[in-house]
Design an enzyme around this catalytic site. Structure first.
Site, short mmCIF file in Angstrom:
data_model
loop_
_atom_site.label_atom_id
_atom_site.label_comp_id
_atom_site.label_asym_id
_atom_site.label_seq_id
_atom_site.Cartn_x
_atom_site.Cartn_y
_atom_site.Cartn_z
N GLU A 208 41.04 46.62 -33.15
CA GLU A 208 40.57 46.42 -34.52
C GLU A 208 39.14 46.90 -34.66
O GLU A 208 38.77 47.51 -35.67
CB GLU A 208 40.67 44.93 -34.88
CG GLU A 208 40.50 44.62 -36.37
CD GLU A 208 39.06 44.30 -36.74
OE1 GLU A 208 38.77 44.13 -37.93
OE2 GLU A 208 38.21 44.21 -35.81
N LEU B 216 31.41 31.14 -13.51
CA LEU B 216 32.77 31.51 -13.90
C LEU B 216 33.54 32.09 -12.72
O LEU B 216 34.74 31.80 -12.54
CB LEU B 216 32.71 32.51 -15.05
CG LEU B 216 32.20 31.95 -16.38
CD1 LEU B 216 31.88 33.08 -17.36
CD2 LEU B 216 33.21 30.99 -17.00
N GLU C 121 25.60 33.66 -24.87
CA GLU C 121 26.83 33.58 -25.67
C GLU C 121 28.02 33.83 -24.76
O GLU C 121 28.06 34.82 -24.04
CB GLU C 121 26.82 34.59 -26.82
CG GLU C 121 28.06 34.49 -27.69
CD GLU C 121 28.12 35.55 -28.76
OE1 GLU C 121 28.42 35.22 -29.92
OE2 GLU C 121 27.85 36.73 -28.44
N LYS D 38 18.53 43.53 -35.30
CA LYS D 38 19.05 42.23 -35.73
C LYS D 38 17.93 41.35 -36.27
O LYS D 38 18.12 40.62 -37.26
CB LYS D 38 19.77 41.54 -34.59
CG LYS D 38 20.50 40.27 -35.01
CD LYS D 38 21.55 39.84 -34.01
CE LYS D 38 22.38 38.69 -34.56
NZ LYS D 38 23.47 38.29 -33.63
N VAL E 106 23.41 42.63 -21.84
CA VAL E 106 22.17 42.16 -22.44
C VAL E 106 21.79 43.16 -23.52
O VAL E 106 21.80 44.37 -23.27
CB VAL E 106 21.03 42.03 -21.40
CG1 VAL E 106 19.73 41.61 -22.08
CG2 VAL E 106 21.41 41.04 -20.32
#
Length: 228
Positions: free
Chosen positions: A169, A36, A154, A68, A59
């Site tokens: 938010e 990137l 991700e 999770k 990470v």
């Protein structure tokens, strides 16, 4: 002389395994961020602007990984984490304009050592609360002493305006231990709609300026194909 306390042998093995796993995912994250950065630098040199405003990366901590996995019904082991979780490593890319989001996504996923595993376009189809962002799961090779290993990362790509709304938010909704009333949920959604309109206005203004530059012989980046 006091002896240094030792972990139980089975626990020491688990801790070492988690440390090694985080090291591998950190390496995968570094590879994606480097790609990137290179794309951003090329735009700066060729087109005198940076499509990427800034990036944030992380990470997951072992406690977050374990939590999770338990919510998904799995034992918190390294094997289950690498098999069932795709977001252990993540990078958020904040771009200036909406088309930059798709340009960066297209250029990143077009590289021959990147595998695109999943796309979720919350820009074309926002979430019910108004959230907008482009989410990609990409798989990238990491070269280790034991050989090459592909690991998922991700990648969330959004505009400055989308990131502004999402960050506030999140603070409002999740940083207080209160049930958010429905009228405030509606206000948050309405704010997301207004911010999206401003985002579209800025894209339109940018496009007009780019057209003027192109008309005057200034090199401008090609418009990217939107992700399907």
């Amino acid at each position: 002389m006091e002896r240094t306390p030792q972990w139980p042998e089975e626990m020491e093995g688990q801790v070492r395994a988690f440390v090694e796993m985080r090291c591998r995912y950190q390496a995968a994250l570094t590879e994606v961020k480097t790609k990137l950065d290179i794309l951003n630098d090329e735009f700066r040199v060729r087109y005198s602007r940076n499509p990427i405003h800034h990036m944030e990366s992380r990470v997951k901590e072992p406690s977050s990984i374990a939590g999770k996995l338990r919510r998904k019904g799995y034992e918190p082991t390294v094997e289950n984490a690498m098999k069932h979780l795709w977001d252990i490593a993540g990078v958020r890319v904040v771009c200036a304009y909406r088309d930059d989001v798709y340009a960066i996504a297209h250029l990143l996923t077009s590289q021959d050592d990147i595998r695109l595993l999943r796309t979720r376009d919350y820009i074309k189809t926002p979430k019910a609360n108004g959230y907008r962002s482009l989410h990609l799961i990409v798989e990238i090779p990491v070269f280790l002493s034991t050989g090459k290993q592909y690991l998922p990362v991700e990648v969330q790509i959004r505009t400055i305006a989308m990131d502004f709304w999402a960050s506030l938010e999140h603070r409002i909704r999740y940083k207080v231990d209160l049930e958010v009333p429905e009228d405030l949920n509606r206000e948050l959604y309405d704010a997301a709609q207004r911010i999206a309109e401003v985002d579209s206005d800025m894209q339109r203004i940018h496009d007009r300026m780019a057209a003027l530059a192109d008309k005057n012989g200034v090199d401008t980046p090609p418009r990217p194909p939107h992700m399907d």
